[in-house]
Design a protein around this motif. Sequence first.
Motif, short mmCIF file in Angstrom:
data_model
loop_
_atom_site.label_atom_id
_atom_site.label_comp_id
_atom_site.label_asym_id
_atom_site.label_seq_id
_atom_site.Cartn_x
_atom_site.Cartn_y
_atom_site.Cartn_z
N VAL A 1 0.72 -1.32 0.02
CA VAL A 1 0.01 0.05 0.03
C VAL A 1 0.85 1.26 0.05
CG1 VAL A 1 -1.70 1.38 1.54
CG2 VAL A 1 -2.16 -1.21 1.12
N ALA A 2 1.79 1.05 0.80
CA ALA A 2 2.60 2.40 0.91
C ALA A 2 3.66 2.69 -0.32
CB ALA A 2 3.68 2.06 2.19
N GLY A 3 4.10 1.57 -1.03
CA GLY A 3 4.64 1.80 -2.16
C GLY A 3 3.94 2.28 -3.32
N LEU A 4 2.54 1.88 -3.41
CA LEU A 4 1.54 2.28 -4.45
C LEU A 4 1.28 3.82 -4.06
CD1 LEU A 4 0.17 1.60 -6.87
CD2 LEU A 4 -1.83 0.95 -5.27
N VAL A 5 1.09 4.20 -2.87
CA VAL A 5 0.70 5.54 -2.39
C VAL A 5 1.84 6.36 -2.86
CG1 VAL A 5 0.28 7.09 -0.51
CG2 VAL A 5 -0.75 4.77 -0.63
N ASP A 6 3.12 6.23 -2.61
CA ASP A 6 4.29 7.01 -2.95
C ASP A 6 4.18 7.10 -4.15
OD1 ASP A 6 4.76 6.96 -0.49
OD2 ASP A 6 6.54 5.71 -0.31
N VAL A 7 3.99 6.33 -5.12
CA VAL A 7 4.08 6.37 -6.72
C VAL A 7 3.12 7.13 -7.02
CG1 VAL A 7 3.99 5.39 -8.84
CG2 VAL A 7 5.60 4.31 -7.12
N LEU A 8 1.93 6.89 -6.61
CA LEU A 8 0.57 7.58 -7.13
C LEU A 8 0.53 9.06 -6.91
CD1 LEU A 8 -2.31 4.80 -6.83
CD2 LEU A 8 -0.73 5.31 -8.77
N ALA A 9 1.12 9.49 -5.62
CA ALA A 9 1.20 11.03 -5.46
C ALA A 9 2.00 11.54 -6.28
CB ALA A 9 1.95 10.93 -4.12
N GLN A 10 2.92 11.05 -7.12
CA GLN A 10 3.74 11.65 -8.01
C GLN A 10 3.20 11.88 -9.52
OE1 GLN A 10 7.63 9.72 -7.85
NE2 GLN A 10 7.36 9.20 -5.86
N HIS A 11 2.01 11.04 -9.71
CA HIS A 11 1.77 11.03 -11.14
C HIS A 11 0.20 11.75 -11.21
CE1 HIS A 11 4.85 8.32 -11.36
NE2 HIS A 11 4.65 8.48 -12.54
N THR A 12 -0.10 12.40 -12.26
CA THR A 12 -1.50 12.87 -12.43
C THR A 12 -2.53 11.66 -13.01
OG1 THR A 12 -0.36 15.01 -12.98
CG2 THR A 12 -2.65 14.76 -13.75
N ASP A 13 -1.89 10.95 -13.99
CA ASP A 13 -2.79 9.79 -14.44
C ASP A 13 -2.14 8.61 -13.69
OD1 ASP A 13 -3.68 7.78 -15.64
OD2 ASP A 13 -3.14 8.07 -17.59
N CYS A 14 -2.97 8.07 -12.65
CA CYS A 14 -2.88 6.94 -11.77
C CYS A 14 -2.63 5.87 -12.37
CB CYS A 14 -3.76 6.92 -10.45
SG CYS A 14 -3.78 8.32 -9.39
N GLY A 15 -3.03 5.58 -13.59
CA GLY A 15 -2.87 4.21 -14.22
C GLY A 15 -1.91 4.16 -15.38
N ASP A 16 -1.17 5.25 -15.41
CA ASP A 16 -0.11 5.15 -16.40
C ASP A 16 0.80 4.09 -16.33
OD1 ASP A 16 1.36 6.97 -18.71
OD2 ASP A 16 2.92 6.71 -17.12
N TYR A 17 1.34 3.42 -17.35
CA TYR A 17 2.25 2.39 -17.44
C TYR A 17 3.52 2.82 -16.61
CZ TYR A 17 5.39 -1.36 -18.55
OH TYR A 17 6.24 -2.51 -18.24
N SER A 18 4.17 3.80 -16.83
CA SER A 18 5.30 4.09 -16.17
C SER A 18 5.17 4.19 -14.71
CB SER A 18 5.73 5.42 -16.55
OG SER A 18 5.02 6.58 -16.40
N CYS A 19 3.94 4.73 -14.23
CA CYS A 19 3.62 4.75 -12.80
C CYS A 19 3.39 3.25 -12.20
CB CYS A 19 2.24 5.42 -12.82
SG CYS A 19 1.62 5.42 -11.10
N LEU A 20 2.93 2.23 -13.09
CA LEU A 20 2.34 1.05 -12.49
C LEU A 20 3.84 0.17 -12.46
CD1 LEU A 20 -0.92 0.22 -13.73
CD2 LEU A 20 -0.28 1.13 -11.63
N ALA A 21 4.77 0.36 -13.56
CA ALA A 21 6.03 -0.33 -13.65
C ALA A 21 6.93 -0.04 -12.32
CB ALA A 21 6.62 0.12 -15.05
N GLN A 22 6.70 1.18 -12.02
CA GLN A 22 7.73 1.85 -10.97
C GLN A 22 7.25 1.16 -9.84
OE1 GLN A 22 7.72 6.01 -10.39
NE2 GLN A 22 8.92 5.99 -8.52
N PHE A 23 5.82 1.09 -9.37
CA PHE A 23 5.32 0.32 -8.30
C PHE A 23 5.90 -1.23 -8.33
CE2 PHE A 23 2.10 -2.37 -7.25
CZ PHE A 23 2.02 -2.48 -5.71
N ARG A 24 5.84 -1.80 -9.51
CA ARG A 24 6.00 -3.22 -9.41
C ARG A 24 7.57 -3.49 -9.11
NH1 ARG A 24 6.11 -4.50 -15.39
NH2 ARG A 24 8.10 -3.37 -14.97
N ASP A 25 8.41 -2.56 -9.93
CA ASP A 25 9.83 -2.90 -9.46
C ASP A 25 10.52 -2.54 -8.22
OD1 ASP A 25 9.69 -3.47 -12.38
OD2 ASP A 25 10.57 -1.49 -12.93
#
Length: 385
Positions: free
Chosen positions: A305-329
């Motif tokens: 949860v914390a990892g996803l929150v930290d990444v989503l807070a930096q993106h306007t489009d929460c579903g963007d591939y680069s955003c989700l790839a960063q969370f996964r990695d």
Amino acid sequence: MQYDVIVIGGAMSGATLALALSRTANKKVAVVEAFSESLQHPGFDSRAIALSLGSIDLLRRYKLWDALSSEATPINSIDVSDRGHFAQTGFSADELNKPLLGAVVELANVGAVYREQLQRDPNIDVFCPDAIVDLVQEPQHIEAVLKSGTRLCGQLVVAADGANSKVAELINNPKSLDDFEQHALIANVELDKPHNNQAFERFTSHGPVALLPMTGKRMSLVWCMKESMLQHALSWSKTQFLEELQQEFGWRLGRFDKVGALASYPLQLHKRERLVHHRIAFVGNAAQTLHPIAGQGFNLGIRDVAGLVDVLAQHTDCGDYSCLAQFRDNREADREATCDMTSALVRIFSNDWLPMVVARNLGLAIFDIAPSIQGPVKNRSLGLV
């Protein structure tokens, strides 16, 4: 209905995620939850869970800990031993210069707190009782179709709907399964004297026995055993149950005086093949479900949860591939290390082969006197990873 994030599942991982996204990232969130009363929810049942110090720090960051702390029981020390053998180890908050090692919360109390906070949050809409029946993935958005006929449109869907995730089923995201051939028998027990905020993990010939301190003289019991023994245990009278538990655990906590209702579930490691998909992410038990041997399940989930929150807070489009790839990695190393550690402990401490018994007791003894190898294990136990 337009949202930044649609969370499927409103138990601890899903509710924590929704509230954290609202409070730290100002996201508009929908929560879809099938159970209208928290006491009916399998994620908010009569069990208690141990929150690590790291998890408490995260809940404090999301302004959730104050509401939970009044009903929480601190863990001041952890004792680890192998029944019938010489070696044991453990550590205390004082030794590590920490205020506490963690805390135990009862899930029913947590459910009531979360339900109230979700309803009061202006950034969160709760659809309950309701359930997802379909997903429509488009290039720039995703739609969740609910059983009620409601259609929710968002940038991202987060699956926080447990080991048998409906989201995973809809997108055909399979999971690997490692069956430990054990069941967890859970109950609350009461002692004849105070527990002094001690937690215990005792390895027996049948499987691990974990005891977590609760309010008063109560402790939360997780007793792992083979199915054949489980069937006997479920048929015991309360008196016989307490006698058998006393024999397995010993007298370090004094006498076990009372036992509440019993429940059980099979112990398996579930891991989703993919943590992310097009405009979809998995957290908590929907991503992986662990054996309770080291109390890592929810603590790993809240780090998701914390990892996803930290990444989503930096993106306007929460579903963007680069955003989700960063969370996964970002989650890969912690996820793999925690799953591997948990599985290894089960294999090592549920094995009566004499060389393995000797080796694990030697390992416990060495761990107790070798500070250089204690750091990584203690940090993972404390959730400081």
